[in-house]
Design a protein around this motif. Structure first.
Motif, PDB file in Angstrom:
ATOM      1  N   GLU A 144      -3.986  -8.398   4.798  1.00  0.00           N
ATOM      2  CA  GLU A 144      -3.461  -7.095   4.252  1.00  0.00           C
ATOM      3  C   GLU A 144      -4.074  -6.870   2.802  1.00  0.00           C
ATOM      4  O   GLU A 144      -4.656  -5.936   2.159  1.00  0.00           O
ATOM      5  CB  GLU A 144      -1.777  -6.804   4.433  1.00  0.00           C
ATOM      6  N   ARG A 145      -3.534  -7.964   1.961  1.00  0.00           N
ATOM      7  CA  ARG A 145      -3.777  -7.728   0.509  1.00  0.00           C
ATOM      8  C   ARG A 145      -5.335  -7.742   0.172  1.00  0.00           C
ATOM      9  O   ARG A 145      -5.803  -7.044  -0.507  1.00  0.00           O
ATOM     10  CB  ARG A 145      -2.954  -8.833  -0.206  1.00  0.00           C
ATOM     11  N   ALA A 146      -5.906  -8.687   1.005  1.00  0.00           N
ATOM     12  CA  ALA A 146      -7.468  -8.669   0.818  1.00  0.00           C
ATOM     13  C   ALA A 146      -8.236  -7.215   1.110  1.00  0.00           C
ATOM     14  O   ALA A 146      -9.101  -6.897   0.519  1.00  0.00           O
ATOM     15  CB  ALA A 146      -8.043  -9.785   1.639  1.00  0.00           C
ATOM     16  N   TRP A 147      -7.699  -6.592   2.283  1.00  0.00           N
ATOM     17  CA  TRP A 147      -8.195  -5.335   2.640  1.00  0.00           C
ATOM     18  C   TRP A 147      -7.787  -4.347   1.595  1.00  0.00           C
ATOM     19  O   TRP A 147      -8.547  -3.489   1.372  1.00  0.00           O
ATOM     20  CB  TRP A 147      -7.261  -4.978   4.027  1.00  0.00           C
TER      21      TRP A 147
ATOM     22  N   CYS B 217       1.021  -1.164  -0.092  1.00  0.00           N
ATOM     23  CA  CYS B 217       0.209   0.037  -0.011  1.00  0.00           C
ATOM     24  C   CYS B 217       0.930   1.408  -0.050  1.00  0.00           C
ATOM     25  O   CYS B 217       1.356   1.761   1.010  1.00  0.00           O
ATOM     26  CB  CYS B 217      -0.816   0.132   1.015  1.00  0.00           C
ATOM     27  N   ASP B 218       1.072   1.741  -1.271  1.00  0.00           N
ATOM     28  CA  ASP B 218       2.322   2.958  -1.264  1.00  0.00           C
ATOM     29  C   ASP B 218       1.645   4.062  -0.976  1.00  0.00           C
ATOM     30  O   ASP B 218       0.322   4.439  -0.681  1.00  0.00           O
ATOM     31  CB  ASP B 218       2.868   2.906  -2.720  1.00  0.00           C
ATOM     32  N   ALA B 219       2.482   5.238  -0.889  1.00  0.00           N
ATOM     33  CA  ALA B 219       2.033   6.437  -0.410  1.00  0.00           C
ATOM     34  C   ALA B 219       1.077   7.180  -1.391  1.00  0.00           C
ATOM     35  O   ALA B 219      -0.050   7.803  -0.887  1.00  0.00           O
ATOM     36  CB  ALA B 219       3.370   7.506  -0.342  1.00  0.00           C
ATOM     37  N   ASP B 220       1.080   6.758  -2.740  1.00  0.00           N
ATOM     38  CA  ASP B 220      -0.130   7.396  -3.491  1.00  0.00           C
ATOM     39  C   ASP B 220      -1.475   6.771  -3.164  1.00  0.00           C
ATOM     40  O   ASP B 220      -2.542   7.388  -3.169  1.00  0.00           O
ATOM     41  CB  ASP B 220       0.352   6.990  -5.053  1.00  0.00           C
TER      42      ASP B 220
END
Length: 544
Positions: free
Chosen positions: A328-331, A309-312
């Protein structure tokens, strides 16, 4: 025994203080003045009279302006008596007219629950509130926020006049702002925005969004940088009304706000604008994660959830940390798909309609997450076609679906909602009915009403107790068509107790159906009174 006047305050620590201390400590711990409790009470009575007699005269003030006129038509006499009865029942806590024991409602209608319908019908007929009942109406609205909009509309300008003299009713001044500042007086709106209380400013902004969305946005922009974070959040939420492309530049700037909750709300609003730059950015990310299996043909959906989940992404409202128990990835995937315009998926899947896309199998166990995200997007974007495809057939139980059927159902047209709910109840009974009935139109359609009553009969015949279905029964009292009263009257008879049946269940069911029939008859009478009609055999105001 506290004094109401101010004249005896100088002696607070003398005789009066001694009397108060003795009364608080009790005769067991301190000998009361005069030697007995009787003497203490006699002394307190005399001291109270002395203190009140010594009250200073009030400072003369200017008389208040007379209450404004209300030019609407007066209530019919029967309707006014009915309103007084409903308000009196509310003030008494909804005591059952039938005198049922505590813990059971008995067979009489719950009059307090009929007040919202009464107010809505009175407003639709254009009546004004009786002056003598205005205090009771304002007390009712103070206690129940769900009554406020209809109460203030019915009470009219005199309610605002009264509220200025009683702080208990100050909510009326806040909620009445939208009626007090018309759009053609922008200078008054500007002054109220700059000088008003927070609640007044929220009400003003909401009213302005309904009249002129861009004027409201200009007000908000003028003070945005100086507002507190919690206030910015509430103000930003008001932009949901009349949300449009012209709001995008302001919302894009809000994505860099100091407050995380403000940033998240701005991102949610931008995602609701299908043509926004944020929606395009989310769509690009989502399309990189979800698509047809190009290698194996069109018959399956493949998912590659984000690895970071990068800054953008965070700037665009993606919350990096998942709730407990969520990967995390599913979220991250769900947030991307929820914020993507649903029209993107027909493009991604070679023009397939929503129903065909939803029916495609999803590889590697991602179906539940993907469908839950599509459900959230359908509710957020109010997309009827996608909601219809995702909610599926009413024969499927709730547990097998990824989203909340009640939320999806709220997106469908009212008639379709009623039909779907009726078929669901016919298939599954009442165990999950309460959630979906709450989003159906009132009064219920004939098929829905019959499905509910049939399910109640089945539950009764199965030997269940009626309080297991009290929520549905309460909705039926408020939502069944009043004309059903006579058709349901036979259900109010006490049936013969069957072998193996729960003790007393039949009598309890009869009592519940008696209350249902009585409530429907009462609602019919209410409507007739407000329309100036009188129907033979119907209960008059004050009767149930």
């Amino acid at each position: 025994m506290a004094a109401t006047g101010g004249g005896g305050r100088a002696g607070e620590g003398g005789a009066w203080g001694e009397l108060v201390a003795a009364a608080l400590l009790g005769a067991e711990r301190r000998r009361p003045p005069g030697g007995s409790v009787t003497a203490l009470l006699d002394a307190a009575a005399a001291e109270t009279v002395r203190r009140r007699a010594g009250a200073r005269p009030a400072v003369p003030r200017q008389r208040p302006e007379p209450a404004p006129e209300d030019g609407r038509k007066p209530l019919p006499a029967a309707a006014e008596r009915r309103l007084a009865t409903l308000l009196a029942d509310r003030a008494l806590g909804g005591a059952s007219p039938s005198g049922a024991a505590a813990g059971r409602r008995g067979s009489g209608p719950d009059l307090g629950e009929l007040l919202p319908q009464w107010l809505a019908e009175a407003n639709s007929q254009g009546y004004r509130a009786p002056a003598a009942l205005l205090p009771a109406l304002l007390d009712a609205a103070r206690a129940r926020t769900d009554l406020r909009a209809e109460t203030l509309a019915f009470a009219g300008p005199r309610a605002l006049w009264l509220a200025r003299y009683n702080t208990d009713w100050k909510f009326a001044l806040r909620d009445g702002v939208r009626r007090q500042v018309p759009g053609e007086r922008p200078e008054e709106a500007e002054q109220l925005w700059q000088e008003g209380l927070f609640a007044e400013r929220v009400a003003l902004l909401t009213a302005q969004r309904q009249r002129d969305p861009q004027a409201a946005l200009a007000l908000l922009s003028s003070t945005w940088q100086t507002e507190r974070a919690e206030d910015r959040l509430m103000f930003l939420d008001s932009l949901r009304l009349g949300l449009g492309p012209a709001d995008e530049p302001f919302l894009e700037r809000a994505l860099t706000d100091r407050s995380r909750t403000v940033r998240a709300t701005a991102a949610e609003l931008l995602a609701a604008l299908p043509g926004s730059a944020l929606a395009a950015r989310m769509a690009k990310r989502a399309r990189a994660c979800v698509g047809p299996d190009r290698m194996g043909g069109r018959g399956i959906i493949v998912v590659e959830a984000p690895h970071e989940c990068d800054a953008d992404m965070q700037r665009d409202g993606v919350v990096p940390r998942p709730p407990s128990g969520r990967g995390e990835r599913a979220w991250w995937l769900v947030q991307l798909v929820e914020s993507t315009p649903l029209r993107v998926w027909s493009e991604q899947f070679d023009g397939l309609p929503p129903a065909r896309i939803v029916a495609l199998p999803v590889a590697d166990g991602w179906r539940e997450d993907l469908h839950a995200a599509w459900c959230g997007a359908a509710v957020r974007q109010r997309d009827v076609e996608w909601a219809r495809a995702l909610i599926g057939e009413p024969t499927e139980p709730f547990s097998e679906g990824p989203g909340d059927p009640a939320k999806l159902l709220s997106v469908l047209p009212e008639e379709e909602r009623g039909e779907w709910a009726a078929r669901f109840i016919a298939a599954h009974g009442l165990s999950e009915a309460f959630r979906i009935l709450g989003v159906c139109g009132v009064p219920w359609s004939l098929p829905l009403g019959r499905a509910v009553v049939d399910a109640l009969e089945i539950a009764r015949d199965a030997g269940s107790y009626p309080w297991s279905f009290s929520g549905v029964m309460g909705l039926a009292e408020r939502c069944l068509d009043p004309s059903d009263a006579e058709r349901l009257a036979p259900l109010a008879a006490v049936p013969d107790e069957k072998e193996g049946e729960s003790p007393g269940a039949g009598a309890y069911w009869a009592e519940s159906f008696q209350r249902l029939v009585a409530t429907l008859r009462l609602r019919s009478s209410m409507l007739a009174e407000l329309r100036g009609e009188r129907r033979e055999g119907e209960p008059q105001a004050g009767q149930v």
